[in-house]
Design a protein around this motif. Sequence first.
Motif, short mmCIF file in Angstrom:
data_model
loop_
_atom_site.label_atom_id
_atom_site.label_comp_id
_atom_site.label_asym_id
_atom_site.label_seq_id
_atom_site.Cartn_x
_atom_site.Cartn_y
_atom_site.Cartn_z
N THR A 95 0.83 -1.20 0.00
CA THR A 95 0.00 0.00 0.00
C THR A 95 0.87 1.26 0.00
O THR A 95 1.80 1.37 0.79
CB THR A 95 -0.92 0.04 1.23
N ILE A 96 0.54 2.17 -0.90
CA ILE A 96 1.05 3.53 -0.81
C ILE A 96 -0.16 4.42 -0.57
O ILE A 96 -1.07 4.47 -1.41
CB ILE A 96 1.80 3.97 -2.09
N ALA A 97 -0.22 5.04 0.59
CA ALA A 97 -1.40 5.81 0.98
C ALA A 97 -1.11 7.30 0.91
O ALA A 97 0.02 7.75 1.16
CB ALA A 97 -1.86 5.42 2.37
N ARG A 98 -2.15 8.05 0.60
CA ARG A 98 -2.07 9.51 0.53
C ARG A 98 -3.08 10.09 1.51
O ARG A 98 -4.24 9.70 1.51
CB ARG A 98 -2.41 10.00 -0.88
N GLN A 99 -2.61 10.98 2.37
CA GLN A 99 -3.51 11.64 3.31
C GLN A 99 -4.27 12.72 2.55
O GLN A 99 -3.68 13.68 2.05
CB GLN A 99 -2.74 12.22 4.48
N GLN A 100 -5.59 12.55 2.45
CA GLN A 100 -6.38 13.49 1.66
C GLN A 100 -6.68 14.77 2.44
O GLN A 100 -6.69 15.86 1.87
CB GLN A 100 -7.68 12.83 1.21
N GLN B 58 0.54 14.31 1.64
CA GLN B 58 1.75 13.52 1.79
C GLN B 58 1.46 12.02 1.67
O GLN B 58 0.33 11.57 1.81
CB GLN B 58 2.42 13.83 3.14
N LEU B 59 2.54 11.28 1.38
CA LEU B 59 2.45 9.84 1.14
C LEU B 59 3.08 9.05 2.27
O LEU B 59 3.95 9.55 2.99
CB LEU B 59 3.16 9.48 -0.17
N MET B 60 2.67 7.78 2.37
CA MET B 60 3.32 6.85 3.27
C MET B 60 3.24 5.45 2.66
O MET B 60 2.26 5.10 2.02
CB MET B 60 2.66 6.86 4.66
N ILE B 61 4.29 4.70 2.84
CA ILE B 61 4.29 3.29 2.44
C ILE B 61 3.81 2.46 3.63
O ILE B 61 4.26 2.65 4.76
CB ILE B 61 5.70 2.83 2.03
N VAL B 62 2.89 1.55 3.36
CA VAL B 62 2.42 0.63 4.39
C VAL B 62 2.67 -0.80 3.90
O VAL B 62 2.04 -1.25 2.94
CB VAL B 62 0.92 0.82 4.69
N LEU C 198 10.84 8.42 1.73
CA LEU C 198 10.05 8.52 0.50
C LEU C 198 10.03 9.92 -0.10
O LEU C 198 10.10 10.07 -1.33
CB LEU C 198 8.61 8.05 0.78
N PRO C 199 9.95 11.01 0.71
CA PRO C 199 9.94 12.34 0.10
C PRO C 199 11.20 12.68 -0.70
O PRO C 199 11.20 13.64 -1.47
CB PRO C 199 9.81 13.28 1.32
N ALA C 200 12.28 11.88 -0.53
CA ALA C 200 13.50 12.15 -1.28
C ALA C 200 13.36 11.79 -2.75
O ALA C 200 14.17 12.24 -3.58
CB ALA C 200 14.67 11.37 -0.67
N SER C 201 12.35 11.01 -3.10
CA SER C 201 12.17 10.62 -4.50
C SER C 201 11.74 11.82 -5.33
O SER C 201 10.84 12.57 -4.93
CB SER C 201 11.12 9.52 -4.63
#
Length: 321
Positions: free
Chosen positions: A80-85, A104-108, A148-151
């Motif tokens: 899962t790659i989730a985005r906080q809406q 922002q995104l987070m990997i789960v 992840l934000p470094a991508s």
Amino acid sequence: MAIIYQATEVPVHEREAVLRSAFDGQSWPTTVDLGNADSADHYMHAWEFGQTSIFQADLTDLRLGRSPKQIRVGPSEMLTIARQQNSVGKHDQFDDRRTVDTGQLMIVDMNEPYQFSYDGRGASQAFYLPLEQMNLPRTVVKEAAARLPASPLYSLFSSHINELTNIGDAIAGTDAASAVGESSIDLARTLIASAYDPDYARNMMAEVLLPRIRGYIRQHLCDPNLSADTIAHAHNISTRKLFRLCEDADFSLEQWIITNRLQGTHDELARPETRALSIAVIARRWGFGNPSYFARRFRTMYGLSPRAWRDLAATQAPPHV
């Protein structure tokens, strides 16, 4: 779009049970705690894109997570790659606790214990991606999750998830949905790989971004403001990164734009229906603001002037019936 849960369609005394059941149906064994489960404005939606899908939940005081036992009982075949809406989420996995602001995104990793929550009204979009197709080592995923934000694809992927929820209804059940799913897997792989190590992801970056860049250029060839800066901005990368991608692929950005613009003017000058338009007008329509520069580049590419080509094409056109 599949409406997984719409509070207004469920009697108040049944909402909590139906909501939990709906949540369970979209996930693997998961602990879910909800504040104000009887709220009338809760909803959950889902969209399918081939082998991928997006699950969006708009709820209040959400707490969810997976324990080692739940993982043993129900392992997941998805990453899962989730985005906080909206609102601020809190994500805890791999001993890394972080806040996740809107956009922002987070990997789960669904096969590792995790906790996620937000207070008050909030919403998140979970993009489910098949592990088999992602084909990334667990160590790469784990280390990429922390940075992840470094991508350079971070902003692009966040926008991508949000845009898919906007167009999901329009392409549902079509071949386009499957194609979008496949391209999303490639984009997600490159997002994670580039966060892990830019060198590790270099070939992936070119494979994913260059087709998108070429497609964008084709759509904007007639825009006189088309430039490396506007192209880079549209893809959420720096201009320097854009040139590096092109250089690694032995691809001249400027030459490719000029060649395609010249091809457009070449074809348009040959059409009988454009005979009434001046050569300068047609050149401007294809992004050439300087008539002398256009004529010189046209002659270099085709071996004759734009006027000579137009006259020659007129003699070769089929007679008007």
